[in-house]
Design a protein around this motif. Structure first.
Motif, mmCIF file in Angstrom:
data_model
loop_
_atom_site.group_PDB
_atom_site.id
_atom_site.type_symbol
_atom_site.label_atom_id
_atom_site.label_comp_id
_atom_site.label_asym_id
_atom_site.label_seq_id
_atom_site.Cartn_x
_atom_site.Cartn_y
_atom_site.Cartn_z
ATOM 1 N N PHE A 197 0.816 -1.221 0.000
ATOM 2 C CA PHE A 197 0.000 0.000 0.000
ATOM 3 C C PHE A 197 0.844 1.262 0.000
ATOM 4 O O PHE A 197 0.315 2.361 -0.057
ATOM 5 N N GLY A 198 2.158 1.150 0.060
ATOM 6 C CA GLY A 198 2.970 2.362 0.086
ATOM 7 C C GLY A 198 4.456 2.087 0.014
ATOM 8 O O GLY A 198 4.888 0.952 -0.177
ATOM 9 N N GLY A 199 5.216 3.160 0.221
ATOM 10 C CA GLY A 199 6.664 3.081 0.184
ATOM 11 C C GLY A 199 7.257 2.686 1.521
ATOM 12 O O GLY A 199 6.559 2.210 2.422
ATOM 13 N N ALA A 200 8.543 2.912 1.666
ATOM 14 C CA ALA A 200 9.298 2.461 2.841
ATOM 15 C C ALA A 200 8.767 3.010 4.166
ATOM 16 O O ALA A 200 8.868 2.348 5.194
ATOM 17 N N ASP A 201 8.189 4.205 4.177
ATOM 18 C CA ASP A 201 7.677 4.811 5.413
ATOM 19 C C ASP A 201 6.188 4.587 5.622
ATOM 20 O O ASP A 201 5.568 5.188 6.493
ATOM 21 N N GLY A 202 5.585 3.710 4.834
ATOM 22 C CA GLY A 202 4.144 3.502 4.883
ATOM 23 C C GLY A 202 3.613 3.038 6.222
ATOM 24 O O GLY A 202 2.556 3.496 6.663
ATOM 25 N N VAL A 203 4.310 2.126 6.896
ATOM 26 C CA VAL A 203 3.831 1.627 8.190
ATOM 27 C C VAL A 203 3.804 2.777 9.200
ATOM 28 O O VAL A 203 2.836 2.950 9.936
ATOM 29 N N LYS A 204 4.847 3.579 9.197
ATOM 30 C CA LYS A 204 4.904 4.732 10.096
ATOM 31 C C LYS A 204 3.776 5.710 9.790
ATOM 32 O O LYS A 204 3.121 6.235 10.694
ATOM 33 N N GLU A 205 3.505 5.937 8.511
ATOM 34 C CA GLU A 205 2.434 6.846 8.108
ATOM 35 C C GLU A 205 1.059 6.311 8.521
ATOM 36 O O GLU A 205 0.194 7.063 8.961
ATOM 37 N N VAL A 206 0.866 5.000 8.395
ATOM 38 C CA VAL A 206 -0.400 4.380 8.793
ATOM 39 C C VAL A 206 -0.621 4.549 10.286
ATOM 40 O O VAL A 206 -1.721 4.860 10.745
ATOM 41 N N MET A 207 0.417 4.346 11.067
ATOM 42 C CA MET A 207 0.288 4.501 12.514
ATOM 43 C C MET A 207 -0.030 5.949 12.876
ATOM 44 O O MET A 207 -0.813 6.202 13.781
ATOM 45 N N ALA A 208 0.550 6.895 12.161
ATOM 46 C CA ALA A 208 0.271 8.302 12.438
ATOM 47 C C ALA A 208 -1.156 8.666 12.039
ATOM 48 O O ALA A 208 -1.824 9.431 12.730
ATOM 49 N N ALA A 209 -1.645 8.102 10.927
ATOM 50 C CA ALA A 209 -2.971 8.436 10.436
ATOM 51 C C ALA A 209 -4.071 7.634 11.131
ATOM 52 O O ALA A 209 -5.223 8.047 11.166
ATOM 53 N N GLY A 210 -3.714 6.443 11.644
ATOM 54 C CA GLY A 210 -4.707 5.610 12.316
ATOM 55 C C GLY A 210 -5.582 4.795 11.388
ATOM 56 O O GLY A 210 -6.577 4.231 11.801
ATOM 57 N N ARG A 211 -5.221 4.732 10.112
ATOM 58 C CA ARG A 211 -5.986 3.908 9.175
ATOM 59 C C ARG A 211 -5.078 3.402 8.064
ATOM 60 O O ARG A 211 -4.106 4.051 7.694
ATOM 61 N N VAL A 212 -5.413 2.238 7.552
ATOM 62 C CA VAL A 212 -4.632 1.605 6.490
ATOM 63 C C VAL A 212 -5.262 1.949 5.149
ATOM 64 O O VAL A 212 -6.467 1.761 4.962
#
Length: 138
Positions: free
Chosen positions: A28-43
């Motif tokens: 679903f994204g690039g290298a920082d995607g997991v961090k971004e998902v945690m910040a946004a609260g949704r996948v």
């Protein structure tokens, strides 16, 4: 949901995604995607390819995290395993970002370390607005 950072055949650089049915990785994204998902609260929805889990190389979920706060001796089995008694107050310590390793990856023990405890089963992530999300790490 298990979030992953991984390298996939034919792709340049790390990707982020989720594990589907414990068999496939969906990007679903690039290298920082997991961090971004945690910040946004949704996948986000899938935006890349899918691969069998056996065909990808898993990396640390968040390759370069900030400060990691940990609590030691926080469950009875571990206290018994260590031959100790339960502390009156939580034992809190920090880990440096370089301590994160990928699943099955090497655990590096610097020469100055004389006692290394290398297990971890669960991570609780606290966002910048105080929200908390728990993630199991396997």
């Amino acid at each position: 949901m298990r979030l992953v950072t991984f390298e996939a055949p034919g792709q340049m650089g790390a990707l982020s995604g989720f594990l589907q049915d414990d068999e496939r990785v969906v990007a679903f994204g690039g290298a920082d995607g997991v961090k971004e998902v945690m910040a946004a609260g949704r996948v986000p929805g899938p935006s890349g390819g899918t691969w069998p889990l056996a065909d990808v190389r898993l990396l640390a979920p968040i390759p370069e995290p900030g400060t990691i706060y940990a609590i030691g001796l926080n469950y009875a089995d571990h206290i018994a395993e260590m031959g100790g008694t339960a502390p009156e107050q939580p034992v809190v310590f920090v880990k440096v970002s370089g301590c994160v390793a990928p699943p099955g990856g090497p655990i590096v023990c610097p020469e100055v370390v004389h006692r290394l405890d290398y297990e971890g089963e669960m991570v609780i992530v606290m966002g910048d607005r105080g929200e908390i999300g728990g993630y199991c790490v396997a």
